[in-house]
Each structure stands twice: as structure tokens, then as C-alpha cells.
Design an enzyme around this catalytic site. Structure first.
Site, PDB file in Angstrom:
ATOM      1  N   PRO A  45       2.373  -0.052  -0.216  1.00  0.00           N
ATOM      2  CA  PRO A  45       2.926  -1.332   0.251  1.00  0.00           C
ATOM      3  C   PRO A  45       1.928  -2.462   0.035  1.00  0.00           C
ATOM      4  O   PRO A  45       0.879  -2.506   0.681  1.00  0.00           O
ATOM      5  CB  PRO A  45       3.185  -1.080   1.741  1.00  0.00           C
ATOM      6  CG  PRO A  45       2.275   0.039   2.112  1.00  0.00           C
ATOM      7  CD  PRO A  45       2.114   0.885   0.896  1.00  0.00           C
ATOM      8  N   VAL A  61       0.348  -6.253  -0.010  1.00  0.00           N
ATOM      9  CA  VAL A  61       0.295  -7.555   0.661  1.00  0.00           C
ATOM     10  C   VAL A  61      -0.699  -8.401  -0.126  1.00  0.00           C
ATOM     11  O   VAL A  61      -1.749  -7.902  -0.538  1.00  0.00           O
ATOM     12  CB  VAL A  61      -0.151  -7.431   2.133  1.00  0.00           C
ATOM     13  CG1 VAL A  61      -0.372  -8.817   2.738  1.00  0.00           C
ATOM     14  CG2 VAL A  61       0.872  -6.667   2.950  1.00  0.00           C
ATOM     15  N   ASP A 114      -3.571  -2.610   0.001  1.00  0.00           N
ATOM     16  CA  ASP A 114      -2.662  -1.562   0.472  1.00  0.00           C
ATOM     17  C   ASP A 114      -2.558  -1.675   1.988  1.00  0.00           C
ATOM     18  O   ASP A 114      -3.521  -1.412   2.708  1.00  0.00           O
ATOM     19  CB  ASP A 114      -3.207  -0.184   0.064  1.00  0.00           C
ATOM     20  CG  ASP A 114      -2.255   0.953   0.394  1.00  0.00           C
ATOM     21  OD1 ASP A 114      -1.346   0.764   1.231  1.00  0.00           O
ATOM     22  OD2 ASP A 114      -2.426   2.046  -0.187  1.00  0.00           O
ATOM     23  N   HIS A 115      -1.369  -2.056   2.481  1.00  0.00           N
ATOM     24  CA  HIS A 115      -1.216  -2.337   3.904  1.00  0.00           C
ATOM     25  C   HIS A 115      -1.256  -1.074   4.762  1.00  0.00           C
ATOM     26  O   HIS A 115      -1.315  -1.157   5.992  1.00  0.00           O
ATOM     27  CB  HIS A 115       0.095  -3.090   4.156  1.00  0.00           C
ATOM     28  CG  HIS A 115       0.014  -4.078   5.282  1.00  0.00           C
ATOM     29  ND1 HIS A 115      -0.962  -4.025   6.257  1.00  0.00           N
ATOM     30  CD2 HIS A 115       0.773  -5.148   5.603  1.00  0.00           C
ATOM     31  CE1 HIS A 115      -0.794  -5.006   7.114  1.00  0.00           C
ATOM     32  NE2 HIS A 115       0.258  -5.708   6.745  1.00  0.00           N
ATOM     33  N   ARG A 116      -1.218   0.094   4.140  1.00  0.00           N
ATOM     34  CA  ARG A 116      -1.391   1.320   4.904  1.00  0.00           C
ATOM     35  C   ARG A 116      -2.831   1.460   5.387  1.00  0.00           C
ATOM     36  O   ARG A 116      -3.107   2.106   6.401  1.00  0.00           O
ATOM     37  CB  ARG A 116      -1.032   2.545   4.048  1.00  0.00           C
ATOM     38  CG  ARG A 116       0.420   2.615   3.611  1.00  0.00           C
ATOM     39  CD  ARG A 116       0.635   3.756   2.622  1.00  0.00           C
ATOM     40  NE  ARG A 116      -0.161   3.600   1.409  1.00  0.00           N
ATOM     41  CZ  ARG A 116      -0.125   4.460   0.385  1.00  0.00           C
ATOM     42  NH1 ARG A 116       0.663   5.529   0.440  1.00  0.00           N
ATOM     43  NH2 ARG A 116      -0.871   4.248  -0.679  1.00  0.00           N
TER      44      ARG A 116
END
Length: 493
Positions: free
Chosen positions: A288, A290, A462-464
Site C-alpha cells: 500500500p 503513500v 509502504d504504509h504497512r
């Protein structure tokens, strides 16, 4: 022990399963030496010259130029003891499909195939090195004798062969004349440093460019006889021998595509472009993304670069804004190590080392080589490493090893006059920084509107792994360094 040994296409990199034969550097009947380059192969990561595993005489070449071959497939047969007397010849009859000679059934019994991966004697090219080190990269193994490349006979370039602008520079031929100053091509106006140039791009395959460099021939003065007007080996050899040379007329900066009757052009997706497409698709739809942006005043940074260039010990060093951006990223990682990590399913792998990737646009497509353990380098060492990385990428000599293991990447879109972008993460990395063009703009400085040098940074993450707070702090630290690098160096180190 068999005299005839068949050499299979080796594994040229991590996870690569095939390679395209760009050019044969030997022909049937040639006598070759150990470690002499015999074929140039392009994979999804790089174009490399593969050296001979044995000395001897070439008995058969199994695949023509332009053929895509799977790893482990026989590509050449070599008689390792040609002086021992006659031997039943390998079949020289082409197959109905037009393939090059393949061994006859009777001679197959006398052919020894190169051992599979893991079965090669330690220290040999393709095998494990002594002391438990990794295998020697094909094309970069130890050389015991000077390579001698025999001139090839006139061979037409296949119509389907892809014209590649990248330069692959190998070992210089033993009898080559002195190499002239490097030719540096300027895409903006079509000029080349170190030789005459009338404009436009020079179309030539990597082996042709290397041959021209060895023979001291300026490709910009030739008119190519190959597909799309590309320059062939024969064109270069004629020019070197003093034959009449036709001076190239100026051409457009971009060669017009060749459209068919349906007014469409179909370009095969292969090599670097194929791997890039697969990696970007996998990254875009698994991590994901951002992206955050920050516009900063880099006037002091530009002045710091000017002072650096003026120092005696830096006068021969390439100093560019990218150097300060790279240093800023490395220092920001020390403050926020989670940015330099990988998502591994049920765990996050945070890395103490930084293999700093630099995205480079080449004629073969986008590649991302990286500076290994860049965080341990001094500013001068980092400058030298970045210069070597960029020059190697532009010349087409980047090895697969140089493009593996990256942990954090910078993409310098500013060189194209672009302000910023939303870059896609390289697979396995958690952040990538886009560095935009440095422009003179009105800026509020000390309460007054002044003309300042300004750039915009774009950080995708990586928004994780990286949440908004961490990503913002990391980007802010990079911006603070570029706003006043000298103060940041004193305060952070």
C-alpha cells in the site's frame, strides 16, 4: 575423457531463467582461450559477456543471434584437444527451422556437458568460490590469459534484432590501438564529446560500440547499413581500414517509429523492460503506497556544492546535488531506521546496512543499481561510488549483482526538468525518494520575498511499515539537511 564439451547457458543472476543472445564473438572453427569472451547475452537485468569455460576449438554454435535461450540450454560445443587427431565432426546441417548446427547422434556420446549448478569445482566460473564465498559472477571471473577476439565474417543482422543504444565495454583486444577520449552523448542536442558529431542518436548494438571504441572510430561520422540505419560491425571495420566512409546526415533526435499498414507498431516486451513491468506491477498491487511532498529552499546546499568543487582535493570529483540528497537520506535513516526495512509477511526485517539504489534511465530501460553499504562511506567515497554507478549504468555495463539487494532508493527526476512525482517502490523496499528539479523561484526568506533555489521532494513509502508520522519525520529530516547541509552535518554526526 571427452574432447567435445558442451557449454550451457549459465545462471546469470538471481532468479533469471533465460537470456537473449545479442552477439556471438566467435565462430565455428575459431581457436579460443580459457576465459575468452565468446558470446554476449542480455538478461532481464543486464547485458554481459560470457567467457569460455575451456580452451580449444569451436565445433558448433547451437543458437543464432537474437534467440532467447533458457538457462541450462546448450549454446556452444568446444573441442578441448583439437590437435589430438580427427574426430567425427558435429553435424553442420541446419535444421528446417533455420537453427545453427547441432551435434549428430553419433557424436553426442563424445560430448561432455558442463556440470549442473552446485557440481562445479570451487573457484571456477559459475561455481562456488573458495572459503565459502558466493559464486563468481559470469563475465567477471579471473582471467589467466589475455583474450584475443577474432574478427567475425560478414553476418547480416537479423531483422528482428533489437537495436540497443547501451554500451558494453569489456576487455580491450590485445592488438587494439590506443582508446580515444570517451564519447559522451548529449541527448538534448545530439552532440558527443571527444569527436565530431552532426546531431541525433547513434544506433548501434553494444558489441559494435565496443569495437568502435577499440578501433578509435567515431560512430557519429558513420552512416549505418543495418536495420533502422543502425551501424554494424562491418561499417566500423570498413571505417577503421580506411575504406570510404559516408558522413552521417543530421537526423531527428528521436528516430520515427516504423508503422505497418494498420498504422500500428508492436514492440516485444523483453529484457529490462519486461522485468521492470513485472516488478512494478507486483509492488504497486502488494504494497500500500503513500506519497508525501515537501518543497525546500536549497540555496545554501547549492552554495555548499560550489565551495566543495573549489577545494583542491575535490576538483577532479563529480559533485552534483544528488550527492547531498544521498547523504541526507543516509543520515535520516540513522535517525529513523524503520524506513530501511522489508515487509516479510509475519515480520518486519530492519536492516542496519543501507544499499542505496539510484534509479537510472538507460537505452535498455530503467535499472536501479545500488551502492553497497553506503552508510559506511565518507562523503568523498560516496561521491566516487555514485559517479562510478551512474557511468557504469549509462555505458550498459551494470552487472546483475549491482542491481540486487537494494534497501532504499532515490530517483532523480529533476534531470528531466520534472518537479516531483509519485514513485513506485522497488520490490522489497519500504521507501523511495523522488528528487525534483532545482529551480529559481520567489521564496519568503527572512521575512522578505527573494529569488531562491527551490526543489520539491516526493517520498513514497509502504504504509504497512511506515506510517504517516514516521514518513513525515524522515522527509522533514531530509529537507532540513538540504536546507542547511553544513549545519546538519555538524549537528547530526
Amino acid at each position: 575423457m571427452s574432447r567435445i564439451k558442451t557449454f550451457n547457458l549459465p545462471d546469470l543472476g538471481e532468479g533469471l531463467t533465460e537470456g537473449e543472445i545479442l552477439a556471438w564473438l566467435v565462430k565455428v572453427g575459431d581457436t579460443i582461450e580459457l576465459n575468452q569472451p565468446i558470446v554476449e547475452v542480455e538478461t532481464a537485468k543486464a547485458a554481459v559477456e560470457i567467457p569460455a569455460k575451456w580452451a580449444g576449438q569451436v565445433q558448433a554454435i547451437h543458437h543464432p543471434e537474437g534467440t532467447t535461450v533458457e538457462v541450462g540450454t546448450p549454446i556452444i560445443a568446444i573441442d578441448t584437444d583439437p590437435g589430438a587427431g580427427p574426430l567425427e565432426a558435429l553435424s553442420t546441417t541446419a535444421t528446417p527451422s533455420g537453427d545453427l548446427p547441432t551435434p549428430s547422434a553419433a557424436s553426442l556420446a563424445a560430448v561432455e556437458v558442463a556440470p549442473a549448478e552446485g557440481m562445479i569445482e570451487p573457484g571456477l566460473i559459475g561455481g562456488a568460490a573458495p572459503g565459502g564465498r558466493t559464486a563468481v559472477l559470469v563475465g567477471y571471473g579471473p582471467r589467466t590469459t589475455a583474450a584475443k577476439r577474432r574478427p567475425r565474417k560478414n553476418t547480416p543482422v537479423p531483422a528482428s534484432a533489437e537495436v540497443d543504444h547501451a554500451v558494453v565495454v569489456g576487455d580491450k583486444a590485445a592488438a587494439s590501438p590506443p582508446i580515444p577520449a570517451p564519447q559522451v552523448h548529449d541527448r538534448r542536442n545530439g552532440t558527443s564529446g571527444g569527436g565530431a558529431r552532426t546531431g541525433g542518436l547513434v544506433l548501434a548494438k553494444p558489441p559494435v560500440r565496443k569495437l568502435a571504441k577499440d578501433l578509435g572510430v567515431d560512430l557519429g561520422t558513420l552512416t549505418g547499413s543495418g536495420p533502422l540505419g543502425s551501424i554494424t560491425r562491418e561499417d566500423v571495420q570498413q571505417a577503421a581500414s580506411g575504406a570510404s566512409v559516408v558522413v552521417a546526415e543530421p537526423i531527428a533526435a528521436t528516430t520515427a517509429p516504423s508503422f505497418g499498414a494498420d498504422r500500428e507498431q508492436r514492440i516485444p516486451v523483453k529484457g529490462v523492460r519486461k522485468l521492470t513491468a513485472e516488478n512494478m506491477s507486483r509492488s504497486a498491487f502488494t504494497a500500500p503506497h503513500v506519497t508525501e511532498f515537501l518543497t525546500v529552499d536549497v540555496t545554501r546546499a547549492m552554495k555548499a556544492l560550489d565551495r566543495l568543487r573549489g577545494r583542491r582535493e575535490w576538483r577532479d570529483v563529480r559533485v552534483s546535488p544528488l550527492l547531498l540528497v544521498a547523504k541526507a537520506v543516509l543520515l535520516a535513516v540513522q535517525r529513523h531506521p524503520m524506513v530501511n526495512s522489508t515487509w516479510a509477511g509475519d515480520e518486519i526485517v530492519v536492516k542496519e546496512y543501507v544499499n542505496l539504489g539510484i534509479a537510472a534511465a538507460t537505452e535498455r530501460g530503467l535499472i536501479v543499481p545500488n551502492v553497497k553499504d553506503a552508510g559506511r562511506l565518507s562523503l568523498r567515497e560516496l561521491a566516487d561510488a555514485l559517479t562510478d554507478l551512474v557511468q557504469t549504468a549509462k555505458s550498459g555495463r551494470t552487472s546483475p549483482a549491482a542491481m540486487s539487494g537494494g534497501t532504499l532508493t532515490i530517483t532523480n527526476v529533476g534531470v528531466f526538468g520534472v518537479d516531483t512525482g509519485t514513485p513506485i517502490l522497488p520490490p522489497g523496499e519500504s521507501a523511495i525518494l523522488a528528487f525534483g528539479a532545482v529551480r529559481e523561484m520567489p521564496w519568503v526568506h527572512k521575512g522578505k520575498v527573494k529569488v531562491r533555489q527551490v526543489t520539491t521532494l516526493g517520498l513514497s513509502f509502504d504504509h504497512r511499515i511506515v506510517d504517516g508520522e514516521l514518513g513525515s519525520k524522515f522527509l522533514r529530516d531530509v529537507g532540513d539537511f538540504l536546507t542547511d547541509p553544513e549545519a546538519a552535518l555538524l549537528a547530526w554526526t
